[in-house]
Design a protein around this motif. Structure first.
Motif, PDB file in Angstrom:
ATOM      1  N   ILE A  29      63.134   6.515  32.400  1.00  0.00           N
ATOM      2  CA  ILE A  29      64.286   7.202  32.092  1.00  0.00           C
ATOM      3  C   ILE A  29      63.981   8.557  33.183  1.00  0.00           C
ATOM      4  O   ILE A  29      63.746   9.069  32.777  1.00  0.00           O
ATOM      5  CB  ILE A  29      65.205   7.936  31.768  1.00  0.00           C
ATOM      6  N   THR A  36      62.317  13.636  33.681  1.00  0.00           N
ATOM      7  CA  THR A  36      61.849  12.346  32.437  1.00  0.00           C
ATOM      8  C   THR A  36      61.359  11.915  31.213  1.00  0.00           C
ATOM      9  O   THR A  36      60.783  12.715  31.140  1.00  0.00           O
ATOM     10  CB  THR A  36      60.777  11.788  33.710  1.00  0.00           C
ATOM     11  N   ALA A 169      61.058   2.604  36.854  1.00  0.00           N
ATOM     12  CA  ALA A 169      62.489   3.593  37.029  1.00  0.00           C
ATOM     13  C   ALA A 169      62.198   4.888  38.837  1.00  0.00           C
ATOM     14  O   ALA A 169      63.129   4.949  39.767  1.00  0.00           O
ATOM     15  CB  ALA A 169      62.451   4.498  36.507  1.00  0.00           C
ATOM     16  N   GLU A 173      64.498   4.828  41.611  1.00  0.00           N
ATOM     17  CA  GLU A 173      65.120   6.730  42.263  1.00  0.00           C
ATOM     18  C   GLU A 173      64.824   6.828  44.025  1.00  0.00           C
ATOM     19  O   GLU A 173      65.877   7.601  44.849  1.00  0.00           O
ATOM     20  CB  GLU A 173      64.680   7.600  41.721  1.00  0.00           C
ATOM     21  N   HIS A 217      71.406  -2.885  39.859  1.00  0.00           N
ATOM     22  CA  HIS A 217      70.576  -3.190  38.801  1.00  0.00           C
ATOM     23  C   HIS A 217      69.908  -4.370  39.393  1.00  0.00           C
ATOM     24  O   HIS A 217      71.016  -4.861  40.259  1.00  0.00           O
ATOM     25  CB  HIS A 217      70.798  -2.917  37.171  1.00  0.00           C
ATOM     26  N   ILE A 236      65.589  -2.830  35.541  1.00  0.00           N
ATOM     27  CA  ILE A 236      66.063  -2.202  36.482  1.00  0.00           C
ATOM     28  C   ILE A 236      67.385  -1.492  37.215  1.00  0.00           C
ATOM     29  O   ILE A 236      68.059  -2.250  37.285  1.00  0.00           O
ATOM     30  CB  ILE A 236      64.708  -1.709  37.352  1.00  0.00           C
ATOM     31  N   TYR A 247      71.309   8.600  36.333  1.00  0.00           N
ATOM     32  CA  TYR A 247      69.558   8.210  36.409  1.00  0.00           C
ATOM     33  C   TYR A 247      69.781   6.596  36.501  1.00  0.00           C
ATOM     34  O   TYR A 247      69.943   5.668  36.861  1.00  0.00           O
ATOM     35  CB  TYR A 247      69.694   8.986  34.483  1.00  0.00           C
ATOM     36  N   SER A 248      68.314   6.972  36.878  1.00  0.00           N
ATOM     37  CA  SER A 248      67.540   5.559  37.447  1.00  0.00           C
ATOM     38  C   SER A 248      66.615   5.352  36.033  1.00  0.00           C
ATOM     39  O   SER A 248      66.398   6.248  35.411  1.00  0.00           O
ATOM     40  CB  SER A 248      66.005   5.639  38.256  1.00  0.00           C
ATOM     41  N   ILE A 249      66.728   3.863  35.490  1.00  0.00           N
ATOM     42  CA  ILE A 249      66.365   3.337  33.983  1.00  0.00           C
ATOM     43  C   ILE A 249      65.925   2.025  34.480  1.00  0.00           C
ATOM     44  O   ILE A 249      65.816   1.035  35.035  1.00  0.00           O
ATOM     45  CB  ILE A 249      67.305   2.935  32.970  1.00  0.00           C
ATOM     46  N   ALA A 250      64.370   1.995  34.006  1.00  0.00           N
ATOM     47  CA  ALA A 250      63.595   0.605  33.574  1.00  0.00           C
ATOM     48  C   ALA A 250      63.529   0.323  32.130  1.00  0.00           C
ATOM     49  O   ALA A 250      62.769   0.958  31.251  1.00  0.00           O
ATOM     50  CB  ALA A 250      62.326   0.719  34.899  1.00  0.00           C
TER      51      ALA A 250
END
Length: 279
Positions: A29, A36, A169, A173, A217, A236, A247-250
């Motif tokens: 994240i 991070t 992520a 981003e 996503h 992702i 937020y970016s999430i993977a």
């Protein structure tokens, strides 16, 4: 990063959720382009169709560099429309078709069409060209080596199309917040596609309040192997919250002995944990 909820850190909550899962699970994240968190980031995970985001970033870079509009039409012969793969494009146009690049990108990103993905590889020069582009914008802990058709011929090749969770992520981003790929009609177009993704509704978005969020996503899903495990179940994403945070999430699940329903629910539950810690 020490975000806490109910007396537990976010890292503790995610680790508790994945502890008993019969799979290798990696999570990363990036919050507000600053904080991070990465779990099991020392492992590499097959990207599967999540790499269609990486490829799309190169495609729009190619179009931008050559001043080619998204409306540029591409002739697609029947030889590029393989029937032994997942392809709504082939099902609709089995005898071939001419489509604008924008529509091919929609098929690849929004519907995860494998033929569309390989047509785009042909346009830009193949996987290695995509790899070089990623390195040029600072994406290093991943590798794009094979097309969808090459992976179909040998599923073990999927392991050579790998990423760490954090790099997954980071790609989202860079697409949504970075400056390396530009902020113009090209990048805006692929962001819009991802905000309207048609796949993976049971994953990152599943347990989130969609009416108050902007969720982009891209999923990736691998086949079942001979030993009964599923090669990979991924998602992702990039999420904008009503409070101004983003937020970016993977989330990557590799070599899972759980069934598909359990894998998808796990992604949804991890996504919900992250959201609840930030809302």
């Amino acid at each position: 990063m020490k975000i806490s909820i109910y007396g537990q850190t976010l890292e503790e909550m995610i680790n508790r959720k994945i502890r008993e899962v019969k799979a290798d699970v990696g999570v990363a994240i990036i919050i507000n382009s600053k904080d991070t968190l990465a779990i099991n980031n020392e492992h590499n995970y097959p990207m599967l169709s999540t790499y269609k985001v990486h490829q799309a970033m190169k495609v729009v870079d190619f179009l931008r560099e050559k001043t080619v509009p998204l409306t540029k039409e591409i002739e697609i012969p029947t030889s590029q429309l393989k029937s032994n793969t997942y392809s709504p494009l082939q099902q609709k146009y089995p005898s071939g078709v001419t489509l604008p690049v924008s529509e091919i990108l929609r098929y690849s990103l929004q519907l995860s069409d494998n033929n569309a993905c390989d047509i785009l590889f042909s346009l830009v020069g193949g996987p290695m060209v995509v790899n070089r582009y990623l390195e040029s914008i600072g994406v290093h802990d991943c590798n794009v080596a094979y097309t969808e058709d090459e992976m179909r011929q040998d599923i073990n090749r999927a392991y050579d199309n790998w990423t760490t969770p954090l790099e997954g992520a980071i790609v989202m981003e860079k697409l949504f917040c970075g400056i390396e790929i530009g902020d113009d009609q090209y990048s805006s177009f692929i962001k819009e596609i991802l905000y309207n993704s048609k796949t993976g509704e049971k994953r990152i978005p599943c347990l989130l309040p969609k009416d108050i969020l902007k969720i982009a996503h891209k999923t990736g899903t691998g086949p079942k192997k001979e030993d009964g495990s599923i090669l990979g179940v991924n998602d992702i994403g990039f999420i904008e919250l009503p409070n101004g945070k983003h937020y970016s999430i993977a989330i990557f699940i590799k070599d899972s002995y759980e069934d598909m329903q359990r894998n998808e629910l796990l992604i949804a539950e991890i996504s919900e944990i992250v959201f609840n810690s930030l809302k």
